[in-house]
Design an enzyme around this catalytic site. Structure first.
Site, PDB file in Angstrom:
ATOM      1  N   ASP A   1     -23.388  21.835  44.211  1.00 53.64           N
ATOM      2  CA  ASP A   1     -24.610  22.592  43.955  1.00 53.64           C
ATOM      3  C   ASP A   1     -24.663  23.004  42.482  1.00 53.64           C
ATOM      4  OD1 ASP A   1     -26.952  23.996  44.393  1.00 53.64           O
ATOM      5  OD2 ASP A   1     -25.919  25.817  45.033  1.00 53.64           O
ATOM      6  N   GLU A   2     -25.873  23.164  41.936  1.00 59.59           N
ATOM      7  CA  GLU A   2     -26.082  23.613  40.547  1.00 59.59           C
ATOM      8  C   GLU A   2     -25.260  22.761  39.565  1.00 59.59           C
ATOM      9  OE1 GLU A   2     -28.392  25.540  39.997  1.00 59.59           O
ATOM     10  OE2 GLU A   2     -28.569  27.147  41.454  1.00 59.59           O
TER      11      GLU A   2
ATOM     12  N   ARG B   1     -40.194  31.517  37.593  1.00 60.41           N
ATOM     13  CA  ARG B   1     -39.863  32.622  38.505  1.00 60.41           C
ATOM     14  C   ARG B   1     -41.132  33.184  39.147  1.00 60.41           C
ATOM     15  NH1 ARG B   1     -35.846  30.799  39.649  1.00 60.41           N
ATOM     16  NH2 ARG B   1     -36.580  29.112  38.318  1.00 60.41           N
TER      17      ARG B   1
ATOM     18  N   GLN C   1     -33.109  23.412  34.166  1.00 60.16           N
ATOM     19  CA  GLN C   1     -32.666  24.793  34.347  1.00 60.16           C
ATOM     20  C   GLN C   1     -31.220  24.999  33.884  1.00 60.16           C
ATOM     21  OE1 GLN C   1     -34.215  26.991  37.906  1.00 60.16           O
ATOM     22  NE2 GLN C   1     -34.684  24.946  38.674  1.00 60.16           N
TER      23      GLN C   1
ATOM     24  N   LYS D   1     -33.968  23.376  47.178  1.00 58.57           N
ATOM     25  CA  LYS D   1     -32.659  22.771  46.926  1.00 58.57           C
ATOM     26  C   LYS D   1     -31.620  23.183  47.975  1.00 58.57           C
ATOM     27  CE  LYS D   1     -30.383  24.857  43.738  1.00 58.57           C
ATOM     28  NZ  LYS D   1     -29.333  25.532  44.531  1.00 58.57           N
ATOM     29  N   THR D   2     -31.529  24.462  48.263  1.00 54.38           N
ATOM     30  CA  THR D   2     -30.531  24.944  49.217  1.00 54.38           C
ATOM     31  C   THR D   2     -30.777  24.367  50.605  1.00 54.38           C
ATOM     32  OG1 THR D   2     -30.261  27.006  47.976  1.00 54.38           O
ATOM     33  CG2 THR D   2     -29.535  27.005  50.270  1.00 54.38           C
TER      34      THR D   2
END
Length: 732
Positions: free
Chosen positions: A313-314, A683, A344, A119-120
């Site tokens: 973002d997010e 994770r 998430q 994503k980043t």
């Protein structure tokens, strides 16, 4: 039978008997031989009660499914972009889905970026692409949830473009930081005083504390007067979710119901106080900014003309007012790209609104939806397991993550008898992993709530396994543990004035002045404490009880664990008086008793905790090759979001524990618990292990049913063990 008896012959026989029953009860010996013989059983998904949707939720689900079905294939319709003049080789650096998101040029876009899909990197490449297309950097607004994240993205973009100057004018930061910047810059235009001061969370609590004390609120219905931090949280929660204070209290803080009107009044006075003193807290910044954009047309046009390209973002973590701000900031051009993963969204307790990302296509009907599904973190076996979690979600965008990372083991599910057995096995597995050359920093143990790590912390302390704790205070830093240790410190050293002050202030009728008087008398008598010296005071009977307790704690002929249990009996009524959430703290006292059962003397016990407490040198090893300290991470799932480890253990997988019992009657809350499970599992990069004991008793409730999240997965996607023995599995 009490844990304190563990180790005696009688308790050992009892334990063996119970383990046999436990093992037998979980094995179905009636399985036909042609089906493979003996199998272990788990409750099937239909064995769990599922909360029903109300009418509004059903309508929303139908609408969501309808517009998703019409907006799910935008990549196929996109023309191939002309990248011949770009310095950055986007085709080489990005997969097909990422490239489609980076080069999107037809209005608003929602990017559903699954866990571990880069994503980043997509945001950085998108920013670089806009600049290469001639968009002035000062027209780009990058909104994130930390300034650090924004800075790192801008720096990575500069590296991509091989020019730090090309990104210097990008405005990157948090929603609150951007709101503050614009309010001060255009204060005259919107009619506010630009010389306001900002109250951070601690400042706000201090002001609320002053207001509360000035109101002289007294104890009601046996419940302590709420702390300023709790009042601040309730007020902020009501504002960010646009609900009343009473609704917040009834839903999440029912023990505060007697103080509902008091908190409402504090909120009113707090607002007036800030206005009269030219102050704003974090919620004010967003509310004032939103009101100015909505009501001042000239201001809104000015902002829209400056920031024409917006990247968020997010997005799944935005709250109600942040979602509304995005709609206003998009302006007429609507060049807005929202990036996030609805699977998430786990911060509802902070005001995050899951509906924002689900309703994005409804707010921007002309938007595109691109799903990034190539995972670069986890093995194929782990992704197969986590994809099934997504399938079980009621509200959400459907996606199937894929990976080219080979794995050599499926996720494991392991059942144990005691919580101590669960903790012991996890620690043994961690020691085995370390012996094979894996750094401890690449291992994590995750749990739904902080208290669930107690037995694991205790076991790691015994084994000298370095660890650090994310989310909540470390074990020996918690108030009630500090209280308990203060009694033990005095039993060892009666001249410990700090410990005396701590325990005396717990007693009714003893404040600062009287505590000082008692301590001064003890010091003058060389550490000798006699309640008879205070026979004329109203609190003398309390001191007599304390004197008897200290005598018991000094009795070296009694096992230390028994002395700690005696201390627990004495301390519980005091903890109940001083801690509104005392029920959640009781398990910690039991863990302290377990630690005391090591056979060490009181002196050794206290010395080990003082010299090598969690988070101090005892839990910190030398720096590794990459500058990271060598320690296992123990973390709540909320604190683990955004992180990754090679080996991940998720403990205490019992229904009512995870998912939390409070979520079982509300489908939206249960869905958030399921998303938390998804976050926890994703994770893991190489190994995922899910464990649970036969029961956990907490908050005066008894939980023994395996988590429904385990039963929702296909049995061919994981291996099941009862302690060390692998079992074939079937669902009842």
């Amino acid at each position: 039978m009490d844990d304190k008896e563990i180790g005696t012959e009688e308790q050992q026989r009892y334990r063996e008997q119970q383990q046999k029953q436990f093992y037998a009860s979980f094995i179905d010996r009636n399985t036909p031989s042609h089906a493979g013989g003996e199998q272990a059983s788990l409750p099937g998904p239909d064995q769990y009660d599922r909360p029903k949707m109300n009418a509004a939720q059903q309508v929303f689900l139908e609408q969501f499914q309808q517009y998703c079905s019409t907006l799910d294939a935008h990549i196929e319709r996109m023309p191939q972009p002309d990248l011949s003049n770009c310095k950055v080789d986007y085709v080489q650096m990005l997969n097909r889905e990422q490239l489609a998101a980076v080069t999107w040029n037809t209005g608003p876009l929602l990017v559903i970026a699954g866990a571990g899909t880069g994503k980043t990197w997509v945001i950085c490449c998108r920013t670089a692409y806009l600049i290469e297309q001639g968009i002035p950097p000062e027209q780009i607004l990058l909104l994130t949830f930390t300034r650090k994240a924004a800075r790192e993205m801008i720096d990575r973009t500069a590296v991509l473009l091989q020019s730090s100057g090309s990104t210097a004018d990008i405005h990157g930061g948090t929603f609150h930081g951007f709101a503050n910047h614009m309010l001060r810059r255009y204060a005259d235009l919107i009619g506010i005083d630009r010389n306001y001061t900002i109250l951070d969370s601690i400042d706000s609590q201090d002001v609320i504390s002053l207001i509360r004390d000035e109101m002289k609120i007294t104890r009601k219905k046996g419940s302590p007067v709420p702390k300023s931090s709790v009042i601040s949280t309730v007020i902020s929660r009501a504002r960010s979710c646009d609900i009343t204070i009473k609704e917040v209290i009834l839903k999440e803080y029912d023990y505060l119901e007697p103080y509902c009107e008091d908190i409402r009044m504090i909120s009113t006075i707090f607002r007036e106080y800030k206005q009269s003193h030219r102050q704003m807290d974090y919620d004010d910044l967003l509310e004032v900014f939103y009101h100015a954009l909505k009501t001042h047309g000239q201001f809104r046009k000015k902002v829209n003309s400056i920031y024409r390209y917006i990247i968020i973002d997010e997005f799944q973590d935005t709250n109600l007012i942040q979602g509304k701000l995005v709609e206003l900031l998009a302006g007429e051009e609507k060049q807005v790209m929202a990036v996030g993963d609805d699977a998430q969204s786990i911060y509802a307790f902070r005001g995050a609104r899951h509906e924002n990302i689900l309703r994005f296509p409804a707010v921007f009907p002309e938007c595109g939806i691109i799903k990034i599904q190539q995972n670069y973190r986890s093995s194929r076996e782990i992704l197969a397991y986590t994809n099934r979690i997504i399938e079980s979600m009621v509200f959400g965008y459907r996606k199937i993550l894929s990976s080219e990372i080979p794995g050599d083991q499926k996720p494991e599910v392991r059942r144990f008898f005691y919580q101590q057995d669960e903790a012991s096995w996890i620690c043994s597995r961690i020691e085995q992993i370390r012996e094979k050359g894996t750094e401890l920093s690449r291992i994590a143990v995750l749990f739904r709530s902080q208290y669930l790590s107690n037995y694991i912390q205790a076991e790691m302390l015994k084994r000298r396994i370095p660890f650090t704790v994310y989310g909540g205070l470390k074990f020996v830093e918690r108030r009630h543990i500090k209280d308990m240790l203060a009694y033990l410190r005095i039993a060892l050293n009666s001249l410990d004035a700090a410990a005396w002050n701590r325990i005396l202030r717990l007693l009714p009728d003893i404040g600062t002045v009287r505590a000082s008087l008692v301590i001064q008398t003890i010091m003058q008598n060389g550490g000798t404490f006699s309640s008879s010296s205070f026979s004329g005071y109203s609190f003398s009977s309390r001191l007599k009880e304390l004197e008897v307790l200290l005598s018991t704690l000094r009795n070296d002929t009694m096992p230390l664990q028994d002395r700690i249990l005696k201390l627990k009996q004495y301390y519980l009524p005091l903890m109940k008086t001083h801690c509104s959430d005392y029920l959640s703290r009781i398990p910690d006292l039991d863990v302290l008793a377990v630690l005391g059962g090591s056979g060490d003397s009181l002196e050794v016990f206290l010395s080990d905790l003082a010299l090598d407490p969690p988070g101090s040198t005892f839990q910190e090893a030398e720096y590794g090759e990459e500058g990271q300290k060598e320690h296992v991470v123990l973390s709540t799932i909320h604190s683990a979001k955004g992180l990754e480890w090679d080996h991940v253990f998720i403990a205490a997988m019992l229904d009512g524990v995870f998912p939390d019992a409070r979520s079982l009657l509300n489908i939206e809350e249960l869905e958030e618990e399921r998303r938390m499970f998804y976050v926890a599992c994703t994770r893991a990069k190489r190994e995922l292990v899910l464990t649970f004991p036969s029961y956990i008793q907490s908050y005066s409730r008894y939980f023994s049913l395996p988590s429904r999240f385990l039963s929702e997965n296909r049995k061919d996607l994981f291996r099941f063990f009862i302690e060390e023995r692998e079992q074939k599995i079937h669902y009842l």
